[in-house]
Structure formats: C-alpha cells, structure tokens
Scaffold this active site. Structure first.
Site, PDB file in Angstrom:
ATOM      1  N   GLU A  51      -7.687  -4.331  -2.316  1.00  0.00           N
ATOM      2  CA  GLU A  51      -6.237  -4.499  -2.134  1.00  0.00           C
ATOM      3  C   GLU A  51      -5.564  -4.188  -3.465  1.00  0.00           C
ATOM      4  O   GLU A  51      -5.767  -4.891  -4.454  1.00  0.00           O
ATOM      5  CB  GLU A  51      -5.921  -5.943  -1.697  1.00  0.00           C
ATOM      6  CG  GLU A  51      -4.424  -6.214  -1.613  1.00  0.00           C
ATOM      7  CD  GLU A  51      -4.090  -7.693  -1.360  1.00  0.00           C
ATOM      8  OE1 GLU A  51      -4.910  -8.412  -0.762  1.00  0.00           O
ATOM      9  OE2 GLU A  51      -3.005  -8.109  -1.789  1.00  0.00           O
ATOM     10  N   ARG A  55       2.525  -4.675  -7.749  1.00  0.00           N
ATOM     11  CA  ARG A  55       3.153  -5.595  -8.697  1.00  0.00           C
ATOM     12  C   ARG A  55       3.421  -4.969 -10.041  1.00  0.00           C
ATOM     13  O   ARG A  55       3.978  -5.609 -10.929  1.00  0.00           O
ATOM     14  CB  ARG A  55       2.245  -6.815  -8.943  1.00  0.00           C
ATOM     15  CG  ARG A  55       2.143  -7.717  -7.767  1.00  0.00           C
ATOM     16  CD  ARG A  55       1.249  -8.902  -8.062  1.00  0.00           C
ATOM     17  NE  ARG A  55       0.699  -9.357  -6.809  1.00  0.00           N
ATOM     18  CZ  ARG A  55      -0.192 -10.317  -6.679  1.00  0.00           C
ATOM     19  NH1 ARG A  55      -0.654 -10.944  -7.733  1.00  0.00           N
ATOM     20  NH2 ARG A  55      -0.629 -10.657  -5.491  1.00  0.00           N
ATOM     21  N   LYS A 139      -3.030 -13.470   6.243  1.00  0.00           N
ATOM     22  CA  LYS A 139      -3.460 -13.902   4.912  1.00  0.00           C
ATOM     23  C   LYS A 139      -3.009 -15.359   4.773  1.00  0.00           C
ATOM     24  O   LYS A 139      -1.830 -15.658   4.997  1.00  0.00           O
ATOM     25  CB  LYS A 139      -2.776 -13.018   3.865  1.00  0.00           C
ATOM     26  CG  LYS A 139      -2.860 -13.522   2.438  1.00  0.00           C
ATOM     27  CD  LYS A 139      -2.462 -12.417   1.456  1.00  0.00           C
ATOM     28  CE  LYS A 139      -2.215 -12.958   0.059  1.00  0.00           C
ATOM     29  NZ  LYS A 139      -2.549 -11.989  -0.983  1.00  0.00           N
TER      30      LYS A 139
HETATM   31  C1  3PG Z   1      -3.009 -12.755  -4.264  1.00  0.00           C
HETATM   32  O1  3PG Z   1      -2.011 -12.124  -4.365  1.00  0.00           O
HETATM   33  O2  3PG Z   1      -3.688 -12.706  -3.252  1.00  0.00           O
HETATM   34  C2  3PG Z   1      -3.347 -13.689  -5.365  1.00  0.00           C
HETATM   35  O3  3PG Z   1      -2.579 -13.447  -6.490  1.00  0.00           O
HETATM   36  C3  3PG Z   1      -4.775 -13.720  -5.739  1.00  0.00           C
HETATM   37  O4  3PG Z   1      -4.987 -15.002  -6.110  1.00  0.00           O
HETATM   38  P1  3PG Z   1      -6.053 -15.376  -7.228  1.00  0.00           P
HETATM   39  O5  3PG Z   1      -5.629 -14.676  -8.483  1.00  0.00           O
HETATM   40  O6  3PG Z   1      -5.986 -16.872  -7.334  1.00  0.00           O
HETATM   41  O7  3PG Z   1      -7.386 -14.885  -6.751  1.00  0.00           O
END
Ligand code: 3PG
Length: 222
Positions: A51, A55, A139
């Site tokens: 993914e 950002r 999600k």
């Molecule tokens: C996302 O967008 O899915 C999260 O920022 C990922 O979360 P994590 O950095 O806690 O794994």
C-alpha cells in the site's frame, strides 16, 4: 450441460487478494528514488502486496515507478481521502485503494468506480455507512488504538459479513494474533520498513525482516 460458476464479486476478489497477501506494508515514501529498491526488497522477502500512501509529494511518482519497474508487486494506493485521490489511484493503475475513513462522498465515488476499495472504519456507525454503499471488506483503523482485538470481536457480533484488514499499531509481536481472528483477512502496517531503514537504504535488512515475518506467520497455529 455446461456448469457456469457465479461471477466473482468485488468483495470476493478483494478478500482473495488480501488473504493471499496476509501482510500489507503501508509505505510512506519521501524520495521517489527509494520506491523501486524498497518495493524490490519487500518482494524479494515474499511481501508482494503493497500500500503506497498518498501522504508525500513523492507518492505518485513512487507508485508509477513501482508499477512500471517491479512487475511482481501488487500495488494498492492508500490514504485515499477524496474522490480525486480515488481517480488518481485508478489512473495510476492501482490494484486496490485504501482509505483511513469513509465519508459519504468518498463511498459514493468508490461505489461508482470499479477499483477494489477498502474504506476505513473504527465504529459500528462507520461500518454501517460503508455497508450501505456495498462495502463489506474494511480497513479497521486505527486498530490497536480503537480497542484492539476486543473491539474487532465486538463488531463481529452484529456484523458477521464484514471482513477486516486491521492497521495501526500492528507489528511483529501482534500480527499473528490479529490474523488468527476469523473475520481478519490481512493486516497492514509500517513495521516491515521503518523510515530509518528506508533513509539509510537498508534494503537487505528489510528483506530479512519480511522473510522472518512471513516464516513466523506461516508457522502460526490455525
Ligand atoms: C496506516 O495508515 O495504515 C497507518 O499509518 C499504519 O499504522 P502503523 O504505522 O501503526 O503501522
């Protein structure tokens, strides 16, 4: 007499893609030149479904480069928050799209698009809204911070058809526990490729971490 199988629905397609991935690294790529070595390191470690989050300024070029140059990568676009982001993901040729949330405008655009799409939910009402637009693969974000596995189990009661890819606070220590939940089809997270490893081009470290993670998950009791 020929036997015709029922057409595969968008949800079924997404579930099978996520189930075979098990783990989806969430990539926030700051420098487009890191994209291909990073994706190659993940793929080499057996982690092919990625993914790429929208950002950073480099995100679109990074996704383009990976799609063009790392053919074994299955590229999804994440942090889709508007209908325009969704169009961007489609134009890039993404295999799926992911959002941290689920506004009516985004759900409406996603329901009209043919892109496989996971809206983000953290509450019963958000889940109901996503289902109202036809989305049952979601999600669960931010997973640990929203109540963790207990919260997911609680949601599983009234929403038995929902399937989840939890993300947020998931790492090597808890990925297997999440994956053992019957309504979890995959987990996502940034832990496989921390920003420092990307910054210092520690590609072998990333590959080794992926190999290790996938080995551990394959050994987990079912
Ligand atoms: C996302 O967008 O899915 C999260 O920022 C990922 O979360 P994590 O950095 O806690 O794994």
């Amino acid at each position: 007499m020929s036997v015709q199988s029922a057409p595969v629905t968008r949800d079924e397609e997404l579930i099978s893609l996520l189930r075979s991935a098990q783990v989806i690294p969430v990539l926030t790529i700051e420098r487009a030149e890191d994209a291909v070595p990073l994706a190659s390191a993940l793929v080499l470690g057996g982690v092919k479904t990625l993914e790429i989050t929208l950002r950073t300024d480099a995100a679109v070029d990074a996704a383009k480069a990976i799609i063009a140059e790392v053919p074994d990568a299955i590229v999804g676009i994440g942090t889709i928050t508007t209908a325009d982001d969704l169009k961007r993901a489609e134009a890039l040729g993404a295999r799926f799209g992911v959002s941290p949330g689920a506004t009516p405008a985004l759900l409406d655009a996603a329901a009209k698009s043919s892109l496989a799409f996971l809206p983000g939910i953290a509450t019963a009402s958000e889940l109901m809204q996503a289902q109202a637009y036809g989305f049952n693969v979601l999600k669960f974000f931010p997973a640990e911070q929203s109540g963790g596995i207990d919260m997911l189990r609680a949601l599983g009661g009234p929403f038995p058809r929902a399937r989840f890819c939890p993300t947020g606070g998931i790492g090597g220590a808890n990925a297997a526990a999440w994956l053992a939940e019957p309504n979890v089809v995959a987990v996502g997270g940034s832990w496989l490729c921390p920003a420092t490893d990307v910054k210092y081009a520690n590609w072998e470290v990333i590959t080794a971490r992926c190999i290790d993670t996938m080995k551990t998950l394959r050994r987990r009791p079912r």
